[in-house]
Design a protein around this motif. Structure first.
Motif, PDB file in Angstrom:
ATOM      1  N   ALA A 193      31.124  37.883  38.378  1.00 44.57           N
ATOM      2  CA  ALA A 193      32.378  38.376  38.949  1.00 44.57           C
ATOM      3  C   ALA A 193      32.997  37.210  39.712  1.00 44.57           C
ATOM      4  CB  ALA A 193      32.115  39.566  39.868  1.00 44.57           C
ATOM      5  N   ARG A 194      33.891  36.492  39.050  1.00 41.40           N
ATOM      6  CA  ARG A 194      34.428  35.250  39.619  1.00 41.40           C
ATOM      7  C   ARG A 194      35.655  35.544  40.472  1.00 41.40           C
ATOM      8  NH1 ARG A 194      33.292  34.174  34.309  1.00 41.40           N
ATOM      9  NH2 ARG A 194      35.490  34.409  33.769  1.00 41.40           N
ATOM     10  N   ILE A 195      35.464  35.504  41.774  1.00 39.96           N
ATOM     11  CA  ILE A 195      36.565  35.698  42.721  1.00 39.96           C
ATOM     12  C   ILE A 195      36.550  34.525  43.689  1.00 39.96           C
ATOM     13  CG2 ILE A 195      37.515  37.168  44.549  1.00 39.96           C
ATOM     14  CD1 ILE A 195      36.277  39.572  43.153  1.00 39.96           C
ATOM     15  N   ASN A 260      37.246  51.195  32.163  1.00 34.48           N
ATOM     16  CA  ASN A 260      36.396  51.654  31.068  1.00 34.48           C
ATOM     17  C   ASN A 260      35.569  50.510  30.493  1.00 34.48           C
ATOM     18  OD1 ASN A 260      37.206  54.372  31.156  1.00 34.48           O
ATOM     19  ND2 ASN A 260      39.010  53.950  29.904  1.00 34.48           N
ATOM     20  N   TYR A 261      36.161  49.333  30.425  1.00 35.89           N
ATOM     21  CA  TYR A 261      35.462  48.159  29.906  1.00 35.89           C
ATOM     22  C   TYR A 261      34.239  47.834  30.773  1.00 35.89           C
ATOM     23  CZ  TYR A 261      34.701  43.289  28.461  1.00 35.89           C
ATOM     24  OH  TYR A 261      34.147  42.117  28.009  1.00 35.89           O
ATOM     25  N   VAL A 262      34.429  47.831  32.090  1.00 35.82           N
ATOM     26  CA  VAL A 262      33.326  47.517  33.002  1.00 35.82           C
ATOM     27  C   VAL A 262      32.209  48.548  32.865  1.00 35.82           C
ATOM     28  CG1 VAL A 262      32.669  47.338  35.438  1.00 35.82           C
ATOM     29  CG2 VAL A 262      34.763  46.235  34.617  1.00 35.82           C
ATOM     30  N   GLU A 381      33.870  44.221  41.953  1.00 37.15           N
ATOM     31  CA  GLU A 381      34.359  42.840  41.916  1.00 37.15           C
ATOM     32  C   GLU A 381      34.621  42.375  40.482  1.00 37.15           C
ATOM     33  OE1 GLU A 381      31.672  40.496  44.374  1.00 37.15           O
ATOM     34  OE2 GLU A 381      33.017  40.996  46.048  1.00 37.15           O
ATOM     35  N   ARG A 382      33.779  42.803  39.559  1.00 38.85           N
ATOM     36  CA  ARG A 382      34.002  42.458  38.147  1.00 38.85           C
ATOM     37  C   ARG A 382      35.318  43.074  37.666  1.00 38.85           C
ATOM     38  NH1 ARG A 382      33.766  39.250  33.792  1.00 38.85           N
ATOM     39  NH2 ARG A 382      33.055  40.277  31.883  1.00 38.85           N
ATOM     40  N   GLN A 385      38.291  41.133  39.162  1.00 42.09           N
ATOM     41  CA  GLN A 385      38.493  39.872  38.450  1.00 42.09           C
ATOM     42  C   GLN A 385      39.239  40.094  37.135  1.00 42.09           C
ATOM     43  OE1 GLN A 385      34.916  38.381  36.729  1.00 42.09           O
ATOM     44  NE2 GLN A 385      36.101  37.167  35.275  1.00 42.09           N
ATOM     45  N   LEU A 386      38.808  41.091  36.341  1.00 37.94           N
ATOM     46  CA  LEU A 386      39.422  41.342  35.040  1.00 37.94           C
ATOM     47  C   LEU A 386      40.847  41.883  35.182  1.00 37.94           C
ATOM     48  CD1 LEU A 386      36.370  42.856  33.146  1.00 37.94           C
ATOM     49  CD2 LEU A 386      37.400  40.607  32.791  1.00 37.94           C
ATOM     50  N   ILE A 387      41.089  42.710  36.201  1.00 38.02           N
ATOM     51  CA  ILE A 387      42.455  43.208  36.422  1.00 38.02           C
ATOM     52  C   ILE A 387      43.388  42.039  36.731  1.00 38.02           C
ATOM     53  CG2 ILE A 387      43.908  44.534  38.018  1.00 38.02           C
ATOM     54  CD1 ILE A 387      41.665  46.618  38.138  1.00 38.02           C
TER      55      ILE A 387
END
Length: 822
Positions: A193-195, A260-262, A381-382, A385-387
């Motif tokens: 989870a890259r933040i 949904n992806y997460v 957090e993942r 990041q994706l949002i």
């Protein structure tokens, strides 16, 4: 659950065929129901570009197109779709392709005099839509010449996997990849989870935008939140839509699709709130108001009760905790600011609420089984990041992470010898440790005989040493454990009393009953309240029963047995010999530490045998039909005494039966077995009122033995006695007794009065009633006993036997005031 092989390979490297992977996962306990190759149907289909479009010289509704199909090849294709245009990227079926919707093969042929090499396809022709108005224009950046299956992300293998309820850790791609990595002993690549501040994180803090409060700490164990501000709602990028479509999820918009992806990626359900719709910028986890109405995301109005947990804002409920969000705060095209909720909920509470509301969502399905406590913050957090990547916006710094009920990692000790014994194979201690470490366990400490293991938090199903040993066997491979046929019969000679006490009484009794024509039955430990009320006014109720008929723990095996008999009678099976070995449950205030007492509940093992119908079921020329009667039930109890070999056992008439007694379902025709001074068994006829309550229309006779109470009772030492080669002497004695005297007591006295040469005493005749009054007098009965005498050392002389007979007669006369009947 659908699992994509392409997605799996992002987390773990493997090169085996889909069929071999199916075998591996099956041996690991994951059942593969189906393997799909969606790209197979698109073989010889490519992405093409329409270079030119000209009107067909011989047809008004046809066009002649030149199409670049890659590799410098340009085909002429005749097309009848009105929406085809130069410059479009389109799906092309090359010669030899089989059209999915239609099943015909594309070949070079002339259409109205113009040669056509291929076909420009619609979604319907590709089997990707039910109907289409024309050909399917693809995205402008679609690469010309690329396999259509690859472009549509259909060059994949999909596994439909059936996950057992205990393996909640496998309800995601990361969970399945973890199993594969353990099997092949290769690294697992978990997405980060890259933040980073200044990159996708701003200087504001999460708690400046949303306040999180947990009032219902019993149900909500942890609540993690992240805020993303300034998003732009739009359709998800193609890669994200392709992933969801492959797994059977319908894309909605970029923010919802990320949640949904997460969930599909790591197994942790999360929910996104439109932050601007959250009143007071506050989310409170609390119980619903009794009778409260709430509209969920599926558009249905739900009526809540006070046991359901909700996520509410400062004014109203916004989501059913762990199950489904509400329309009031859903993500819409106007959403700009998003609050991501990632919570951990009590599984039993989610299961109860979902069942009451009739909702089965992807979230509830996972929360009911238990999720990894430690993924709560990671999932939030993942998703943040994706949002940011697919919808823009910036992530607020310093996430909110409230821990209401800490869940420290579980630990258990594994004994190496115990593992070897249970598995049935000698697996070296070092290999046992390695296998557990491959499954994510941590070896905290170890010695030559055992190891202390820390269980990974995602394995909510592992708690005990036995669970860990099962994991060792599972990863070692069940097919690597050779079956061993080991005799459990002790051939070493005579058993000592201590050895005999250790024998499982219940199993031995079942074997006895089976050999005498009885059928095993296996019933539920739960019964309905009406049946339980025969035994106690306050039965032990189950907090979350499957139904009213299974809502109480059974205090006796008889209600379950009578239900089985009623069902068999209904299907025409009238003559039954049935037996069950099972547990009963009763409330107790005892402070004892015995294993049978757990949390105020006494659990005891019983054997219950039942007879109904005819003992001799068929008419014969020399044997009439005979129904079962009380003496058959009495015989069962006496047989139990013989089989178990109780050293101090007596059978007596039960003083009280029926409602309010220890034997509420029995009639007055009832006897009890006393061992060691306490009643441990009962046999007799089931009372007519009890039969009526269970809809049984025929007499039933039953015997029960409390296995738990007799397991440690001293038994007679069994040893072999050779058969005497000398003749047996038989004598008959008939005594006139008062009708109140128990014939069994007379029989016991006869045994005590004689020496060891008396080998058998049986009652063969009883004469009483109105016909006996004239012969032996009022209030009298005649009981005749058959006696057998024998010696293993010599032939008995008449004088020896007569001495024994005279002693017996005198003692019976003196003890019971009896007279010898001539």
């Amino acid at each position: 659950m659908l699992i994509s092989q392409n997605w799996l390979k992002e987390f773990v490297d493997f090169s085996v065929s889909p069929e071999e992977l199916e075998r591996i996962l099956t041996m690991l306990g994951l059942e593969i129901e189906k393997i799909e190759r969606p790209g197979e149907k698109l073989r010889n289909f490519v992405v093409g570009e329409v270079l030119t479009k000209e009107k067909h010289p011989n047809a008004d509704k046809l066009s002649v197109c030149t199409v670049d199909v890659g590799g410098g090849v340009v085909n002429t294709i005749v097309c009848g779709a009105p929406n085809v245009a130069a410059g479009q990227k389109v799906p092309i079926a090359l010669n030899g392709a089989v059209v999915p919707n239609g099943g015909f093969t594309i070949e070079k042929r002339k259409l109205r005099g113009v040669e056509s090499n291929g076909m420009i396809c619609s979604k319907a022709e590709l089997g990707l839509a039910e109907a289409s108005d024309g050909i399917w224009p693809l995205e402008e950046n679609a690469p010309v010449g690329e396999s259509l299956a690859k472009y549509l992300a259909l060059d994949d293998v999909l596994y439909e996997i059936s996950i057992t309820p205990n393996r909640a850790d496998c309800l995601s791609h990361l969970g399945i990849a973890r199993e594969i990595a353990a099997y092949f002993s290769v690294p697992l690549r978990k997405p980060e989870a890259r933040i980073s501040a200044g990159v996708n994180e701003d200087s504001s803090r999460t708690n400046e935008h949303i306040d999180i409060v947990i009032d219902d700490k019993e149900t909500c164990w942890r609540f993690s939140a992240r805020v993303v501000r300034g998003v732009k709602i739009a359709p998800s990028p193609k890669w994200l839509q392709d992933r969801l479509n492959a797994c059977g999820q319908r894309p909605i918009n970029n923010v919802v699709d990320v949640t949904n992806y997460v969930m599909l990626e790591c197994g942790k359900p999360i929910h996104a709130f439109d932050l601007d719709k959250v009143a007071g910028k506050k989310l409170v986890v609390k119980r619903a108001v009794e009778g409260e109405k709430f509209r969920t995301l599926d558009g249905k109005d739900r009526v809540l009760d006070a046991e359901m947990t909700m996520v509410a804002d400062a004014e109203r409920s916004s989501a059913v905790g762990g199950i489904m969000g509400g329309e009031i705060s859903e993500i819409s095209d106007a959403t700009v600011n998003v609050c991501i909720e990632s919570a951990v909920w009590k599984p039993s509470a989610i299961r109860r609420t979902a069942k009451k509301l009739g909702i089965s969502s992807d979230a509830s399905y996972r929360f009911e089984r238990g999720v990894d406590y430690e993924t709560s913050l990671y999932a939030a957090e993942r998703a943040a990041q994706l949002i940011h990547e697919v919808a823009g916006g910036m992530i607020a710094a310093e996430p909110t992470d409230i821990i209401a009920v800490p869940q420290p990692p579980k630990q258990a000790t594994v004994r190496f010898a115990r593992a070897t014994m249970l598995i049935g194979k000698d697996i070296a201690p070092d290999e046992q440790k390695t296998l557990l470490e491959r499954l994510g366990c941590v070896i905290v400490s170890h010695s030559a005989t055992e190891m202390l293991v820390q269980i990974p938090t995602y394995r909510v199903d592992i708690e005990t040493e036995t669970d860990l040993i099962e994991e060792i066997a599972r990863l070692h491979g069940y097919d690597n454990i050779a079956p061993a046929l080991v005799s459990r019969v002790n051939l070493s000679g005579e058993q000592t009393p201590k050895q005999y006490q250790a024998l499982p009484f219940g199993v031995e009794l079942l074997a006895f009953f089976r050999s005498n024509g009885f059928y095993d039955v296996i019933t539920q430990n739960m019964i309905d309240p009406k049946a339980a009320s025969f035994f106690t006014p306050e039965p032990i109720r189950i907090a979350n029963p499957l139904g009213e008929e299974l809502s109480c723990m059974r205090p006796s095996l008889l209600p379950s047995m009578l239900r089985v008999i009623e069902r068999n009678h209904r299907y025409g099976q009238k003559n039954l010999r049935l037996v069950e070995l099972g547990a009963t449950f009763s409330a107790t205030n005892s402070a004892t530490t015995e294993p049978s007492f757990i949390h105020g509940i006494r659990e005891e093992q019983y054997v219950c045998a039942a007879l109904t119908g005819n003992a001799i079921p068929h008419k014969n020329w020399d044997t009439p039909e005979r129904p079962f009667d009380f003496y058959d039930a009495k015989g069962l109890l006496e047989s139990i005494v013989q089989v178990c070999g109780f050293a101090d056992a007596t059978v007596r008439i039960a003083e009280q039966t029926g409602a309010g007694s220890a034997y509420p379902l029995f009639s007055a025709n009832c006897i009890e077995l006393v061992v060691g001074g306490g009643a441990v068994g009962v046999a007799g006829e089931i009372a007519p009122l009890a039969l009526k309550a269970f809809d049984v229309g025929m007499p039933v006779f039953a015997a029960l033995l409390n296995i738990s109470r007799v397991a440690g009772v001293q038994s007679k030492q069994r040893k072999y006695t050779s058969v005497s080669p000398y003749p047996t002497v038989q004598r008959d004695l008939a005594f006139v007794l008062d009708t109140s005297i128990d014939a069994g007591k007379v029989q016991d006295l006869i045994w005590k009065s004689a020496s060891e040469i008396l080998r058998a005493v049986r009652i063969f005749d009883v004469f009483q009633g109105k016909h006996a009054v004239q012969t032996i007098g009022e209030g009298k009965k005649s009981v005749a006993f058959g006696l057998e005498f024998n010696s293993a050392e010599k032939t008995l002389e008449d004088a020896e036997v007569e001495t024994q007979i005279n002693t017996i007669i005198e003692r019976v006369k003196k003890e019971f005031g009896a007279s010898l009947r001539g």
